[in-house]
Motif scaffolding. Structure first.
Motif, short mmCIF file in Angstrom:
data_model
loop_
_atom_site.label_atom_id
_atom_site.label_comp_id
_atom_site.label_asym_id
_atom_site.label_seq_id
_atom_site.Cartn_x
_atom_site.Cartn_y
_atom_site.Cartn_z
N THR A 157 0.83 -1.21 0.00
CA THR A 157 0.00 0.00 0.00
C THR A 157 0.87 1.26 0.00
OG1 THR A 157 -1.79 -1.14 1.17
CG2 THR A 157 -1.77 1.27 1.25
N LYS A 160 2.64 1.61 -3.38
CA LYS A 160 1.70 2.13 -4.38
C LYS A 160 1.54 3.64 -4.24
CE LYS A 160 -3.16 1.90 -5.80
NZ LYS A 160 -4.46 1.23 -5.61
N HIS A 161 1.38 4.10 -3.00
CA HIS A 161 1.21 5.54 -2.76
C HIS A 161 2.44 6.32 -3.23
CE1 HIS A 161 1.71 9.20 -0.26
NE2 HIS A 161 0.42 9.35 -0.49
N GLN A 164 2.86 6.21 -7.17
CA GLN A 164 1.94 7.06 -7.93
C GLN A 164 2.25 8.54 -7.71
OE1 GLN A 164 -1.89 4.19 -8.64
NE2 GLN A 164 -2.13 5.81 -7.16
N LYS A 216 0.94 -3.45 -12.15
CA LYS A 216 -0.09 -4.17 -11.39
C LYS A 216 -0.47 -3.43 -10.12
CE LYS A 216 -1.05 -8.75 -9.45
NZ LYS A 216 -0.48 -10.10 -9.17
N MET A 218 -0.61 -0.14 -9.66
CA MET A 218 -1.27 1.15 -9.85
C MET A 218 -2.76 1.02 -10.13
SD MET A 218 1.57 3.34 -11.95
CE MET A 218 2.02 2.05 -13.09
N ASP A 219 -3.49 2.10 -9.79
CA ASP A 219 -4.92 2.09 -10.09
C ASP A 219 -5.14 2.41 -11.57
OD1 ASP A 219 -4.82 4.92 -10.41
OD2 ASP A 219 -5.12 5.19 -8.26
N GLU A 220 -6.37 2.25 -12.02
CA GLU A 220 -6.67 2.34 -13.45
C GLU A 220 -6.43 3.74 -14.02
OE1 GLU A 220 -7.33 -0.14 -15.56
OE2 GLU A 220 -6.89 -1.38 -13.81
N GLN A 221 -6.77 4.77 -13.24
CA GLN A 221 -6.58 6.14 -13.74
C GLN A 221 -5.11 6.45 -13.94
OE1 GLN A 221 -8.96 8.36 -14.79
NE2 GLN A 221 -7.12 9.38 -15.57
N LYS A 223 -2.79 4.28 -14.60
CA LYS A 223 -2.36 3.53 -15.78
C LYS A 223 -2.71 4.29 -17.06
CE LYS A 223 -2.78 -1.09 -13.72
NZ LYS A 223 -3.53 -2.36 -13.74
#
Length: 409
Positions: A157, A160-161, A164, A216, A218-221, A223
């Protein structure tokens, strides 16, 4: 039993849990047949169980040794794969207490879980450090040492933060640098740092797009933003370069040769530096068009300006055009020197002819012609003014004498 055991111990297997459940059921069924003594004896059940116990024991020892070997050598991917096998084979521990006692596959898995936790912590610190430095390929590689489970979810988590945030900041900075080039991209020779940063960041995004572990996470936005990033930079740079080319075209049209040449030189250098990360057919075509115009511009000037009619010198001053040609020649563009010399000679000849014609004119027209020549003389370059100054003085005297004769009559 054999089929499921082979699937579980196959290092390329990705879904061991399914075969683990089947192996447990099969061994349970085999063991439960001892309630039916005759059937169990006919099937050689005791021997089969003994053979499997021996095979499980040998594989347990092999697995433990191999895991130690991989741990020491730092072969983390292989180590995690064997750990997954140990976890899946834990289903048969309860059938093998005679040979494995309390040191079964579950125990082997728990024993090395501590090592996995240590590896995950170290990998987490490495990933965060790589992300902070923008080394996304290294971050992706280090991610392989973090097993995706509930105990490591906090690591993932946070990664990921940070990932991004890092990518968002980098993309925004790159867009800002690209926008800042608009309006001065053709003027500044010192754009190289910005161009280098833009190129490096485009390359980093390309790396991220080809690293499945990072993608994998990252969130969809995010990406979508990453996938659209290079195209957005292309559009920003295209607009800036096209505006620069328009400035060059304007300088060509108003005969500012040196500025046009220098700005084109800057833009061509910039496009070479962007060659691996930027492309635009529209920009390419416009660039070729202006390059062709510049290559023939010196000759085109000779065709466009004949300076035959001195009455047009006020409208198109020869002095201004010659100054611009001289400036371009002195600035290092030698082809304008020939145009300068040719035009200088053409103007000298035409102006000399105009003076000669004055003497052939009738007295009535001569005064007007002299005024016309004197007016045109003002727009000559200094070099030609020096050449014709004596003749202009003579014309002034001629005009004065003519006026005195008229007054005397």
């Amino acid at each position: 039993i054999e089929r499921n055991f082979k699937h579980i111990t196959n290092t390329d297997e990705v879904d061991r849990n399914r075969y683990s459940e089947k192996l447990e059921i099969c061994f349970q069924e085999l063991s439960s047949l001892d309630k039916y003594a005759l059937i169990f004896e006919c099937l050689h059940g005791a021997k089969k169980i003994e053979d499997w116990h021996r095979q499980f024991f040998n594989y347990h020892r092999f697995l433990g040794n191999k895991m130690e070997e991989y741990k020491i050598s730092g072969s983390n991917e292989e180590f995690k794969n064997l750990l997954s096998i140990a976890q899946a084979l834990g289903c048969i521990d309860r059938f093998c207490t005679i040979i494995l006692a309390d040191n079964g596959f579950h125990a082997l898995h728990r024993q090395h879980q501590i090592e996995i936790a240590r590896m995950s912590r170290e990998a987490y610190n490495m990933v965060i450090d790589y992300i902070m430095k923008g080394k996304y390929a290294n971050a992706d590689l280090a991610l392989s040492d973090i097993i995706e489970n509930s105990s490591n979810s906090k690591y993932l988590t946070q990664i990921k933060h940070d990932l991004q945030c890092s990518l968002s900041k980098m993309m925004k900075n790159t867009q800002t640098w690209a926008h800042s080039l608009d309006g001065k991209i053709e003027r500044d020779e010192d754009n190289r740092n910005k161009i280098r940063e833009i190129n490096e960041n485009i390359e980093k995004i390309r790396i991220v797009l080809n690293r499945h572990r990072i993608m994998k996470l990252m969130d969809e936005q995010m990406k979508k933003d990453i996938q659209n990033f290079e195209n957005e930079i292309n559009q920003i740079l295209s607009k800036a370069i096209l505006n620069g080319l328009q400035s060059i075209e304007l300088f060509i049209n108003i005969n500012h040769f040196l500025e046009a040449e220098q700005y084109m030189k800057n833009l061509l250098r910039l496009q070479r530096e962007l060659a691996d990360y930027y492309t635009s057919k529209l920009v390419e075509n416009k660039t070729e068009e202006l390059k062709t115009r510049l290559n023939t511009l010196a000759n085109d000037i000779l065709q466009l300006y004949d300076f035959e009619d001195i009455n047009n010198y006020a409208k198109n001053p020869p002095r201004d055009l010659l100054d611009l040609l001289k400036k371009a020649s002195s600035g290092g563009y030698a082809r304008y020197a020939q145009a300068y010399s040719s035009l200088m000679e053409r103007i000298r000849v035409n102006f000399s002819l105009a003076i000669d014609k004055v003497c052939d004119n009738s007295t009535r027209d001569r005064s007007a012609k002299i005024r016309s020549i004197k007016h045109a003389f003002y727009f000559l370059p200094d070099e030609l003014k020096t050449v014709f100054q004596l003749q202009i003085d003579q014309l002034n005297q001629l005009n004065t004498n003519q006026q005195q004769l008229i007054e005397f009559d």
